[in-house]
Enzyme design. Structure first.
Site, PDB file in Angstrom:
ATOM      1  N   ARG A   1       0.837  -1.190   0.000  1.00 39.87           N
ATOM      2  CA  ARG A   1       0.000   0.000   0.000  1.00 39.87           C
ATOM      3  C   ARG A   1       0.873   1.241   0.000  1.00 39.87           C
ATOM      4  O   ARG A   1       2.020   1.208   0.382  1.00 39.87           O
ATOM      5  CB  ARG A   1      -0.917   0.004   1.226  1.00 39.87           C
ATOM      6  CG  ARG A   1      -2.036  -1.037   1.135  1.00 39.87           C
ATOM      7  CD  ARG A   1      -2.904  -1.017   2.363  1.00 39.87           C
ATOM      8  NE  ARG A   1      -3.471   0.287   2.594  1.00 39.87           N
ATOM      9  CZ  ARG A   1      -3.245   1.021   3.684  1.00 39.87           C
ATOM     10  NH1 ARG A   1      -2.461   0.571   4.653  1.00 39.87           N
ATOM     11  NH2 ARG A   1      -3.794   2.200   3.810  1.00 39.87           N
TER      12      ARG A   1
ATOM     13  N   LYS B   1       4.322  -6.596  11.934  1.00 44.88           N
ATOM     14  CA  LYS B   1       3.479  -6.848  10.755  1.00 44.88           C
ATOM     15  C   LYS B   1       3.647  -8.278  10.232  1.00 44.88           C
ATOM     16  O   LYS B   1       4.748  -8.704   9.888  1.00 44.88           O
ATOM     17  CB  LYS B   1       3.805  -5.828   9.652  1.00 44.88           C
ATOM     18  CG  LYS B   1       2.861  -5.955   8.473  1.00 44.88           C
ATOM     19  CD  LYS B   1       2.652  -4.634   7.789  1.00 44.88           C
ATOM     20  CE  LYS B   1       1.897  -4.821   6.493  1.00 44.88           C
ATOM     21  NZ  LYS B   1       1.450  -3.573   5.908  1.00 44.88           N
TER      22      LYS B   1
ATOM     23  N   ARG C   1      -1.480   5.523  14.072  1.00 49.75           N
ATOM     24  CA  ARG C   1      -0.429   5.049  14.999  1.00 49.75           C
ATOM     25  C   ARG C   1      -1.002   5.092  16.409  1.00 49.75           C
ATOM     26  O   ARG C   1      -1.850   5.920  16.714  1.00 49.75           O
ATOM     27  CB  ARG C   1       0.770   5.997  15.004  1.00 49.75           C
ATOM     28  CG  ARG C   1       1.333   6.304  13.665  1.00 49.75           C
ATOM     29  CD  ARG C   1       2.773   5.801  13.540  1.00 49.75           C
ATOM     30  NE  ARG C   1       3.435   6.371  12.386  1.00 49.75           N
ATOM     31  CZ  ARG C   1       3.018   6.277  11.126  1.00 49.75           C
ATOM     32  NH1 ARG C   1       1.891   5.669  10.853  1.00 49.75           N
ATOM     33  NH2 ARG C   1       3.698   6.824  10.140  1.00 49.75           N
TER      34      ARG C   1
HETATM   35  C1  BTN Z   1       0.535  -3.743   2.444  1.00 48.65           C
HETATM   36  O1  BTN Z   1       1.271  -2.806   2.121  1.00 48.65           O
HETATM   37  O2  BTN Z   1       0.289  -3.974   3.629  1.00 48.65           O
HETATM   38  C2  BTN Z   1      -0.082  -4.621   1.397  1.00 48.65           C
HETATM   39  C3  BTN Z   1       0.871  -5.687   0.914  1.00 48.65           C
HETATM   40  C4  BTN Z   1       0.292  -6.564  -0.161  1.00 48.65           C
HETATM   41  C5  BTN Z   1       1.328  -7.513  -0.732  1.00 48.65           C
HETATM   42  C6  BTN Z   1       0.713  -8.517  -1.655  1.00 48.65           C
HETATM   43  S1  BTN Z   1       1.790  -9.867  -2.013  1.00 48.65           S
HETATM   44  C7  BTN Z   1       0.676 -10.434  -3.209  1.00 48.65           C
HETATM   45  C8  BTN Z   1       0.166  -9.224  -3.951  1.00 48.65           C
HETATM   46  N1  BTN Z   1       1.043  -8.842  -5.030  1.00 48.65           N
HETATM   47  C9  BTN Z   1       1.612  -7.664  -4.825  1.00 48.65           C
HETATM   48  O3  BTN Z   1       2.414  -7.105  -5.587  1.00 48.65           O
HETATM   49  N2  BTN Z   1       1.193  -7.146  -3.643  1.00 48.65           N
HETATM   50  C10 BTN Z   1       0.242  -8.013  -3.002  1.00 48.65           C
END
Ligand code: BTN
Length: 321
Positions: free
Chosen positions: A118, A184, A319
């Site tokens: 994100r 996380k 936060r």
């Molecule tokens: C975040 O930032 O918390 C979201 C992360 C999401 C990662 C997943 S891995 C599978 C899918 N492909 C990607 O490129 N991103 C999501």
């Protein structure tokens, strides 16, 4: 360099001599050595012991589309379109957003070279140790019917991890960070293609850390992280993937019918910092208040100076304070 064949042999976690690897792969010992170096560069923990050979400590549970398909529930199997399992892909989300992907298509990969998170962040995606999963669905109602979808996905994943794997200490940090004891564990990235007010394609991407802690050279990750292995949970990634797909495809198929209302209480059961002091950061300001939960659309509700204020997606972050 084709690494899949050497990884397939070493996935059993047993020692293999350089000679036996060379003859199984039809390459010289020098070429074997180069491949083993390349595996270490991927973060795989290749152990070398004189007189015994090489092994991947702990072995690897490699993704297998047939094994995943076998473990799907009847409902999950009925909703599944095409299941693709890649050794390497730029991003599983990107794969399903582009090309000929359709409703119910699912993509997994051992490794992503351009995994995205994100807010424009990278999602570090080392080989063979985590879940990188994307699922695609089509909607005719446009994205307003999908309000709160990413929170619903986070809540369902948390529920699955707690009830199938007895994982304790899970929480959801708004909107959808999956946290394990404040670190996380996973995250959800939803991306949309097509007409945002009508026919659109939605790709739900889930990154879940399974055994990243065995990685010998993890790339730096910009925040404290956890994985299932550190919590004492050893999982078969194919079973985990099948369980996730079996829960998430029905969620996607039925979402516009009941929307976030159906998942709100589940999300709140895992909400981090509920009724605790938090600071909400947006580009222009930071506001301190007490987290009071989420509304029926998944927007954040924070009490500031005795008055409830609602914050939705975008560039807002939360936060504890
Ligand atoms: C975040 O930032 O918390 C979201 C992360 C999401 C990662 C997943 S891995 C599978 C899918 N492909 C990607 O490129 N991103 C999501």
């Amino acid at each position: 360099m084709n690494l899949a064949s050497v990884i397939n042999i070493l996935a059993d976690g047993q020692f293999h001599s350089g000679e036996s690897l060379g003859s199984a792969l039809g390459i010289t010992r020098a070429a074997v050595w180069k491949r083993l170096q390349a595996l270490s560069a991927l973060g795989l923990n290749v152990e070398s012991v004189k007189g015994r050979g090489y092994r991947l400590r702990g072995g690897l549970c490699l993704l297998s589309a047939p094994l995943i398909q076998k473990e799907l529930t009847a409902e999950g199997g009925a909703l599944l379109g095409m299941l693709s399992c890649f050794d390497e892909v730029d991003s599983t989300n990107q794969f399903l957003l582009s090309g000929d992907a359709g409703r119910g298509d699912v993509c997994l990969a051992e490794r992503q070279t351009a995994g995205r998170g994100r807010r424009g962040r990278d999602w570090v995606s080392p080989y063979g140790q985590n879940i990188y999963l994307s699922l695609r669905w089509q909607y005719e109602q446009g994205v307003t019917a999908l309000e709160g979808l990413s929170l619903a996905v986070g809540a369902v994943v948390a529920d699955l991890l707690e009830h199938e794997f007895h994982l304790q200490g899970l929480s959801l940090k708004w909107p959808n960070d999956l946290m394990l004891d404040e670190r996380k564990l996973g995250g959800v990235l939803i991306e949309v293609g097509g007409d945002l007010t009508g026919d659109c394609a939605v790709v739900v991407g889930l990154g879940l850390n399974v055994s990243m802690s065995v990685s010998s050279t993890p790339e730096p990750i910009g925040q404290p992280w956890a994985d299932l292995l550190q919590a004492g949970i050893v999982v078969d990634r194919n079973r985990l993937a099948a369980l996730l797909i079996s829960r998430l495809l029905p969620l996607l198929a039925s979402y516009p019918l009941q929307g976030f209302q159906r998942y709100r209480s589940l999300w709140l059961a895992y909400a981090a910092y509920l009724d605790a002091p938090v600071t909400v950061h947006s580009q222009s300001r930071s506001l301190a208040g007490i987290l009071r939960g989420v509304d029926g659309g998944g927007s954040l509700v924070v009490e500031v100076d005795g008055k409830q204020q609602v914050f939705s997606g975008g560039e807002v972050s939360l936060r504890s304070s």
